[in-house]
Design an enzyme around this catalytic site. Structure first.
Site, PDB file in Angstrom:
ATOM      1  N   HIS A  32       0.743  -1.078  -0.071  1.00 29.93           N
ATOM      2  CA  HIS A  32      -0.060  -0.017   0.098  1.00 29.93           C
ATOM      3  C   HIS A  32       0.762   1.178  -0.033  1.00 29.93           C
ATOM      4  O   HIS A  32       0.523   2.250   0.668  1.00 29.93           O
ATOM      5  CB  HIS A  32      -1.157   0.077   1.368  1.00 29.93           C
ATOM      6  CG  HIS A  32      -2.204  -0.878   1.083  1.00 29.93           C
ATOM      7  ND1 HIS A  32      -3.272  -0.549   0.467  1.00 29.93           N
ATOM      8  CD2 HIS A  32      -2.212  -2.173   0.941  1.00 29.93           C
ATOM      9  CE1 HIS A  32      -4.238  -1.481   0.574  1.00 29.93           C
ATOM     10  NE2 HIS A  32      -3.412  -2.558   0.757  1.00 29.93           N
ATOM     11  N   ASP A 169       0.271  -2.607 -10.157  1.00 32.88           N
ATOM     12  CA  ASP A 169      -0.064  -3.921 -10.731  1.00 32.88           C
ATOM     13  C   ASP A 169       0.386  -3.725 -12.074  1.00 32.88           C
ATOM     14  O   ASP A 169       1.162  -4.537 -12.706  1.00 32.88           O
ATOM     15  CB  ASP A 169      -1.705  -4.123 -10.533  1.00 32.88           C
ATOM     16  CG  ASP A 169      -1.829  -4.297  -9.025  1.00 32.88           C
ATOM     17  OD1 ASP A 169      -1.016  -4.382  -8.351  1.00 32.88           O
ATOM     18  OD2 ASP A 169      -3.018  -4.368  -8.851  1.00 32.88           O
TER      19      ASP A 169
HETATM   20  C1  GLA Z   1      -3.347  -3.978  -4.929  1.00 29.29           C
HETATM   21  C2  GLA Z   1      -3.529  -2.628  -5.525  1.00 29.29           C
HETATM   22  C3  GLA Z   1      -2.058  -1.919  -5.783  1.00 29.29           C
HETATM   23  C4  GLA Z   1      -1.366  -1.874  -4.615  1.00 29.29           C
HETATM   24  C5  GLA Z   1      -1.503  -3.116  -3.744  1.00 29.29           C
HETATM   25  C6  GLA Z   1      -0.797  -2.907  -2.426  1.00 29.29           C
HETATM   26  O1  GLA Z   1      -2.855  -4.845  -5.574  1.00 29.29           O
HETATM   27  O2  GLA Z   1      -4.104  -2.710  -6.997  1.00 29.29           O
HETATM   28  O3  GLA Z   1      -2.283  -0.809  -6.544  1.00 29.29           O
HETATM   29  O4  GLA Z   1      -1.974  -0.599  -3.674  1.00 29.29           O
HETATM   30  O5  GLA Z   1      -2.765  -3.529  -3.729  1.00 29.29           O
HETATM   31  O6  GLA Z   1       0.411  -2.613  -2.383  1.00 29.29           O
END
Ligand code: GLA
Length: 384
Positions: A32, A169
């Site tokens: 996060h 991601d």
């Molecule tokens: C999910 C979100 C990402 C990131 C992670 C936590 O995968 O899509 O953008 O915030 O959680 O690191």
């Protein structure tokens, strides 16, 4: 890819004019932190999603999923129609994002196929958005800066689907490097550098197979908490813009100015940013054991401060401390269920995964899925 293209031709009676693939990803450290403009260590995996397409007349797109033969359709001339429940929503969402960026996306017939496990926390949706985005750019004869393609994928999640995720991601799917972790900076939105993972170690994913129903809303609420902490901290530290700029000491001094909950959320993010930098340094110097300890610390902070763990994830990480062959483990990705990543000795990884999943089954009755991951390269467009 050739086999996939062959199947496409058989299905549509024409050769595709665009073909692309994009991998899933693993968040290794830096939980996060992305939407706080922080740093993350992540990698792409070798599991990918493939997308191939040919343009057709009109505005209706057809997508065949080779996994189950199902066919999905959507209409590009109806941007405001509610998102479909099936996977085509990621493709239509990407088409709309590209069109917002003046890419003249034509209607198309497309096929997809994927080895990225669905809803397992390995970003199957980002892989699909990215592969489809690259394919649509080719159909349109347009180009887009890769970081902007990642933003378009984020736009699908944020604007089209209402999930306020960061860039991690799509970014990892696009910029992943074979056999390395990437250290990404979400302020400058760039890959700072690759970080080696010595060959004697592998990443083992163990899926808890359980997820809260409220994952999306919990995620958005965590983001709000982080923004509140940042607002408070920025009043005290004028040169700061986000939690990324705040040190542990500064945060600690401001403890009384925010609720205890918001303080703990901020503590997680500040701690994660520090651990990412420290973790990259440890891996550079070959201290894999030290790096493993940081994975455990990260999980503990998720459990206590960010409260995005679950009893199942906690148990999998607890097992990592006692079953031989593992140096560290943590939840990976958004949290509230999903997967854990374990840093294991390569020679013992299979046995390790077997023992952890057996113990997990005994305690929870759940058959956990495990994957020994190879670090794959980033998304690519194929020359046809
Ligand atoms: C999910 C979100 C990402 C990131 C992670 C936590 O995968 O899509 O953008 O915030 O959680 O690191």
């Amino acid at each position: 890819m050739q086999e996939f293209i062959g199947k496409f031709q058989e299905r549509f009676g024409r050769a595709p004019e665009a073909a692309a693939q994009a991998p899933g990803r693993l968040e290794i450290l830096g939980n996060h932190t992305d939407y706080n403009e922080g740093v993350v260590l992540s990698c792409a995996v070798e599991q990918t999603t493939k997308f191939a397409a040919v343009p057709v007349r009109g505005s209706v797109c057809r997508v065949v999923d080779f996994r189950d033969g199902s066919e999905m359709t959507f209409d590009l001339s109806r941007p405001d129609a509610p998102p479909a429940r099936d996977g085509s929503r990621y493709i239509k969402g990407m088409a709309l994002e590209l069109m917002k960026r003046n890419v003249p996306v034509p209607a198309f017939d497309a096929a997809i196929e994927s080895s990225v496990p669905l809803s397992a926390g390995m970003s199957s949706s980002a892989a699909l958005e990215t592969a489809a985005g690259l394919g649509m750019l080719k159909l349109a004869g347009s180009e887009l800066d890769p970081a902007e393609l990642a933003r378009a994928g984020q736009g699908v999640e944020n604007d089209y689907l209402g999930l306020k995720t960061g860039l991690l991601d799509q970014f990892s799917s696009i910029f992943g490097r074979k056999n390395a972790l990437i250290l990404s900076d979400f302020r400058s939105v760039c890959v700072r550098r690759t970080v080696p993972l010595p060959d004697a170690y592998v990443l083992v994913v163990i899926n808890s197979m359980k997820k809260h129903n409220l994952v999306d809303s919990e995620y958005n609420v965590r983001r709000q908490d982080c923004e509140e902490a940042a607002r408070i901290m920025c009043q005290l530290v004028p040169e700061a813009r986000t939690l990324r700029d705040i040190s542990w000491e500064q945060l600690n001094c401001a403890r009384e100015r925010m609720s205890e909950r918001v303080f703990r959320r901020a503590l997680h993010v500040v701690g994660e940013c520090t651990r990412v930098i420290e973790g990259a340094r440890l891996l550079d110097s070959g201290d894999v054991a030290g790096f493993g300890k940081l994975l455990f610390e990260s999980h503990e902070s998720s459990r206590v401060n960010f409260e995005n763990s679950t009893p199942e994830l906690d148990y999998l990480v607890e097992l990592a401390r006692s079953v031989p062959g593992c140096l560290g483990a943590r939840l990976s990705g958004g949290g509230f269920g999903g997967i854990t990543v374990h840093l294991a000795e390569r020679g013992r990884a299979e046995e390790y995964a077997r023992r952890v999943t057996a113990a997990y089954k005994l305690r929870t009755g759940i058959e956990a899925q495990s994957i020994i991951c190879a670090l794959g390269g980033g998304a690519e467009l194929f020359n046809l």
